[in-house]
Design a protein around this motif. Sequence first.
Motif, PDB file in Angstrom:
ATOM      1  N   GLU A 273       0.569  -1.175   0.038  1.00  0.00           N
ATOM      2  CA  GLU A 273      -0.071   0.000  -0.005  1.00  0.00           C
ATOM      3  C   GLU A 273       0.976   1.137   0.011  1.00  0.00           C
ATOM      4  OE1 GLU A 273      -3.770   2.309   2.394  1.00  0.00           O
ATOM      5  OE2 GLU A 273      -2.800   0.079   3.160  1.00  0.00           O
TER       6      GLU A 273
ATOM      7  N   ALA B 103      -3.257   5.641  -1.603  1.00  0.00           N
ATOM      8  CA  ALA B 103      -4.061   4.564  -2.141  1.00  0.00           C
ATOM      9  C   ALA B 103      -5.487   4.918  -2.529  1.00  0.00           C
ATOM     10  CB  ALA B 103      -3.934   3.559  -1.071  1.00  0.00           C
TER      11      ALA B 103
ATOM     12  N   ARG C  82       7.154   3.232  -5.007  1.00  0.00           N
ATOM     13  CA  ARG C  82       6.446   2.335  -4.244  1.00  0.00           C
ATOM     14  C   ARG C  82       6.823   0.715  -4.467  1.00  0.00           C
ATOM     15  NH1 ARG C  82       3.285   4.970  -8.238  1.00  0.00           N
ATOM     16  NH2 ARG C  82       2.133   3.523  -9.528  1.00  0.00           N
TER      17      ARG C  82
ATOM     18  N   TYR D 277      -2.818  -4.831  -3.050  1.00  0.00           N
ATOM     19  CA  TYR D 277      -1.536  -4.517  -2.663  1.00  0.00           C
ATOM     20  C   TYR D 277      -0.916  -5.731  -2.005  1.00  0.00           C
ATOM     21  CZ  TYR D 277      -2.988   0.266  -3.361  1.00  0.00           C
ATOM     22  OH  TYR D 277      -3.330   1.296  -3.784  1.00  0.00           O
TER      23      TYR D 277
END
Length: 189
Positions: free
Chosen positions: A13, A17, A55, A166
């Motif tokens: 995550e 998000a 990420r 995720y």
Amino acid sequence: MTSFPLHLLRHGEPEGAGRLLGHTDTAPLASGIAACVAQARELDLEVLIASDLTRAKHAGEAIAAMTDISLTIDPRWRELDFGQWDGLPPNAVDGAALSRFWDDPDGCAPPAGERWSDLVGRVARALADLAAAPTLVVTHAGAMRAALAVLCGFDSRQSWAIDLPYASLLSVRVWPGETRAAQIIGLRP
């Protein structure tokens, strides 16, 4: 012909998000990185690759530290570029345009964004360059779906129908060659 396991791990995550985070480079939450590390803990790996977006890259770095495997950064594993929609929550995008995109991601790409076939093409090139060795790629849901399109022959509707939360881990067995073939061997949300 020797096959190899290919594990595709969606980043954990991130901050923001729920938005259309294509090429928008948001940081992962610490809990998101921890979830990715937990998914990778039991994998037998020789190759570790991550998208260049923060990420995914930070999760790849944490897995590299845990496994002592060198991390390769490959921008071809980036998420679909949502163009003018990138970084926006879905409710901030014209609903009809967004519906057309989900129905036909190739013919109705986001304004100034990437077509589905372009994403599939760049992921296909990344897949073609993989060594036939146990591999983990830390990437994004769109790139994972594109890999299924390439390896399993899924069309866009089939690819987008797969739920990839995720830190989900999708594992396939790949038979390399002129035409790659694969079999899904697991999905761990």
